[in-house]
Design a protein around this motif. Structure first.
Motif, PDB file in Angstrom:
ATOM      1  N   LYS A 147       0.878  -1.345  -0.176  1.00 30.71           N
ATOM      2  CA  LYS A 147      -0.560  -0.192  -0.604  1.00 30.71           C
ATOM      3  C   LYS A 147       1.037   1.508  -0.160  1.00 30.71           C
ATOM      4  O   LYS A 147       1.698   1.801   0.785  1.00 30.71           O
ATOM      5  CB  LYS A 147      -0.660   0.135   1.195  1.00 30.71           C
ATOM      6  CG  LYS A 147      -1.636   1.117   1.580  1.00 30.71           C
ATOM      7  CD  LYS A 147      -2.483   1.230   2.248  1.00 30.71           C
ATOM      8  CE  LYS A 147      -3.770   2.877   2.514  1.00 30.71           C
ATOM      9  NZ  LYS A 147      -4.461   2.476   3.370  1.00 30.71           N
ATOM     10  N   GLN A 148       0.701   2.191  -1.255  1.00 26.96           N
ATOM     11  CA  GLN A 148       1.205   3.148  -0.720  1.00 26.96           C
ATOM     12  C   GLN A 148       0.774   4.495  -0.153  1.00 26.96           C
ATOM     13  O   GLN A 148      -0.723   4.408  -0.496  1.00 26.96           O
ATOM     14  CB  GLN A 148       1.273   4.081  -2.653  1.00 26.96           C
ATOM     15  CG  GLN A 148       2.317   5.433  -2.194  1.00 26.96           C
ATOM     16  CD  GLN A 148       1.987   6.261  -3.992  1.00 26.96           C
ATOM     17  OE1 GLN A 148       1.413   6.395  -4.488  1.00 26.96           O
ATOM     18  NE2 GLN A 148       3.152   5.595  -4.423  1.00 26.96           N
ATOM     19  N   SER A 149       1.164   4.817   0.724  1.00 30.41           N
ATOM     20  CA  SER A 149       0.768   5.785   1.728  1.00 30.41           C
ATOM     21  C   SER A 149       1.068   7.379   1.535  1.00 30.41           C
ATOM     22  O   SER A 149       2.728   7.684   1.274  1.00 30.41           O
ATOM     23  CB  SER A 149       0.676   5.682   3.287  1.00 30.41           C
ATOM     24  OG  SER A 149       0.000   4.357   3.334  1.00 30.41           O
ATOM     25  N   VAL A 150       0.779   8.465   2.331  1.00 35.64           N
ATOM     26  CA  VAL A 150       1.139   9.334   2.588  1.00 35.64           C
ATOM     27  C   VAL A 150       1.130   9.450   4.165  1.00 35.64           C
ATOM     28  O   VAL A 150       0.891   9.209   4.340  1.00 35.64           O
ATOM     29  CB  VAL A 150       0.013  10.678   2.367  1.00 35.64           C
ATOM     30  CG1 VAL A 150      -1.234  10.589   2.708  1.00 35.64           C
ATOM     31  CG2 VAL A 150       0.669  12.545   2.250  1.00 35.64           C
ATOM     32  N   VAL A 151       2.635  10.211   4.303  1.00 37.34           N
ATOM     33  CA  VAL A 151       2.882  10.003   6.112  1.00 37.34           C
ATOM     34  C   VAL A 151       3.571  10.744   6.124  1.00 37.34           C
ATOM     35  O   VAL A 151       3.651  12.330   5.225  1.00 37.34           O
ATOM     36  CB  VAL A 151       4.077   8.549   6.739  1.00 37.34           C
ATOM     37  CG1 VAL A 151       4.089   7.251   5.825  1.00 37.34           C
ATOM     38  CG2 VAL A 151       5.393   9.036   5.488  1.00 37.34           C
ATOM     39  N   GLN A 152       3.484  11.557   7.881  1.00 36.20           N
ATOM     40  CA  GLN A 152       3.932  12.943   8.238  1.00 36.20           C
ATOM     41  C   GLN A 152       5.186  11.996   8.948  1.00 36.20           C
ATOM     42  O   GLN A 152       5.114  11.434  10.145  1.00 36.20           O
ATOM     43  CB  GLN A 152       2.866  13.359   9.547  1.00 36.20           C
ATOM     44  CG  GLN A 152       3.189  14.662  10.343  1.00 36.20           C
ATOM     45  CD  GLN A 152       2.390  14.979  10.979  1.00 36.20           C
ATOM     46  OE1 GLN A 152       1.311  14.081  11.779  1.00 36.20           O
ATOM     47  NE2 GLN A 152       1.809  15.990  11.575  1.00 36.20           N
ATOM     48  N   VAL A 153       6.241  13.090   8.924  1.00 41.94           N
ATOM     49  CA  VAL A 153       7.463  12.420  10.145  1.00 41.94           C
ATOM     50  C   VAL A 153       7.418  14.073  11.166  1.00 41.94           C
ATOM     51  O   VAL A 153       7.753  15.067  10.816  1.00 41.94           O
ATOM     52  CB  VAL A 153       8.532  12.651   8.780  1.00 41.94           C
ATOM     53  CG1 VAL A 153       9.554  12.227  10.053  1.00 41.94           C
ATOM     54  CG2 VAL A 153       8.038  10.851   8.062  1.00 41.94           C
ATOM     55  N   ARG A 154       7.221  13.476  12.226  1.00 40.35           N
ATOM     56  CA  ARG A 154       7.473  14.643  13.358  1.00 40.35           C
ATOM     57  C   ARG A 154       8.142  14.333  14.379  1.00 40.35           C
ATOM     58  O   ARG A 154       8.675  13.848  14.283  1.00 40.35           O
ATOM     59  CB  ARG A 154       5.624  14.535  13.653  1.00 40.35           C
ATOM     60  CG  ARG A 154       5.629  13.678  14.542  1.00 40.35           C
ATOM     61  CD  ARG A 154       3.580  13.807  14.691  1.00 40.35           C
ATOM     62  NE  ARG A 154       3.019  13.161  15.196  1.00 40.35           N
ATOM     63  CZ  ARG A 154       2.762  12.275  15.929  1.00 40.35           C
ATOM     64  NH1 ARG A 154       3.108  13.115  17.102  1.00 40.35           N
ATOM     65  NH2 ARG A 154       1.941  11.452  16.614  1.00 40.35           N
ATOM     66  N   PRO A 155       8.892  15.434  14.996  1.00 36.82           N
ATOM     67  CA  PRO A 155       9.577  15.567  15.743  1.00 36.82           C
ATOM     68  C   PRO A 155       9.100  14.781  17.394  1.00 36.82           C
ATOM     69  O   PRO A 155       7.881  15.561  17.573  1.00 36.82           O
ATOM     70  CB  PRO A 155      10.158  16.101  15.996  1.00 36.82           C
ATOM     71  CG  PRO A 155       9.511  17.252  15.557  1.00 36.82           C
ATOM     72  CD  PRO A 155       8.839  17.083  14.108  1.00 36.82           C
TER      73      PRO A 155
END
Length: 300
Positions: A147-155
């Motif tokens: 599955k292709q996803s949009v992700v958020q990378v956060r500290p």
């Protein structure tokens, strides 16, 4: 038990590729599962049955297929499915940086933790520090497990969180529910704000909450094991056994405020009780008695 990485990935930050390891961010507590049993107390077993022949099919015989038309399938072998899964990209490609609060929590799906892999500590720390100082988080594309996803990378703390996001067409908004707009008075709003201020906390402490329902079921199981009789639980303190009585909203808010104010609680409670007594069923006989003893109006 120490955390075990799920996968080794690379986090693309411009021309910098940061080797990272993927970890589960959370795990569900061990659930209390009730099993289906036969009347004699033995376990029961599910079977897969062929719609065409009606015969049971063993799990080892099952194959996977995609239905492209009604009752027509294309079948994939385990090796073909493995090859498809192996096409998943091991790279998380950052495409944009947005304000840290730009992503509504409604779009948050599953979360993972990212830790630096070998030779990734310095660029990992640099990216985390840059996002903290700028007040921004990263949006990225990632393909994982087909599955292709949009992700958020956060500290978060000293590390990074990989937050999988729902696509727009996967999320419902309150506007779709047809919620009627209702005006509230200034008095009601002021009392509600007072109540919010009274029970506000400066931070969220996860240890403050625990699964009371699970504990109650566990206690019932232990009583069963010990051979004691299971009795019905009593209603919670202050919770009526029947339907809730509807009272004036302002009075209810005042009573809620009073519950934490000591002496004010008695005053608010008495006011609510007085109104209930005046409006409730017990007030009717008193009204009828008063009507009988009251002098008749003078005739003209």
């Amino acid at each position: 038990m120490p955390a075990r990485p799920i996968a080794s990935l690379s986090l693309g930050f411009g021309l910098v590729s940061i080797p990272v390891k993927l970890y589960s961010a959370a795990e569900n507590a061990a659930g209390l599962r009730m099993h289906l049993l036969a009347p004699d107390g033995s376990r029961v077993r599910q079977q897969y049955v062929s719609d065409k022949s009606g015969r049971p099919v063993e799990r080892a015989e099952l194959v996977k297929g995609y239905e492209f038309e009604a009752d027509r399938f294309v079948v994939f072998t385990p090796d073909e499915l493995k090859a498809l899964d192996e096409t998943a990209e091991q790279a998380i490609d950052i495409v944009a940086f947005v304000p840290a609060d730009a992503v509504d929590l409604l779009y948050h799906d599953k979360a993972w933790l990212l830790a630096p892999d070998k030779r990734g500590a310095k660029p990992y720390a640099l990216l985390r520090a840059a996002m903290q100082d700028s007040g921004r988080c990263a949006l990225a594309r990632w393909t994982f497990r087909g599955k292709q996803s949009v992700v958020q990378v956060r500290p978060l703390d000293d590390g990074l969180v990989l937050q999988q996001l729902f696509y727009a067409d996967e999320v419902r908004r309150p506007a779709e529910l047809g919620i009627a707009k209702v005006e509230v008075s200034k008095a009601e709003l002021q009392l509600a704000l007072q109540l919010i201020g009274q029970i506000s906390q400066d931070e969220y402490d996860p240890a403050q909450f625990h699964d009371e329902e699970r504990e109650r079921v566990q206690a019932a199981i232990e009583r069963k094991i010990a051979g004691r009789e299971v009795v019905a639980t009593r209603p919670r303190d202050g919770q009526p056994e029947g339907g809730a009585q509807i009272i004036d909203l302002v009075e209810a808010l005042r009573a809620s405020l009073g519950r934490r104010d000591g002496p004010a609680a008695k005053t608010a409670g008495k006011a609510v009780a007085k109104k209930r007594a005046a409006d409730g069923p017990a007030a009717k006989p008193a009204r009828r008695a008063a009507a009988k003893t009251a002098p008749a109006p003078a005739r003209t």
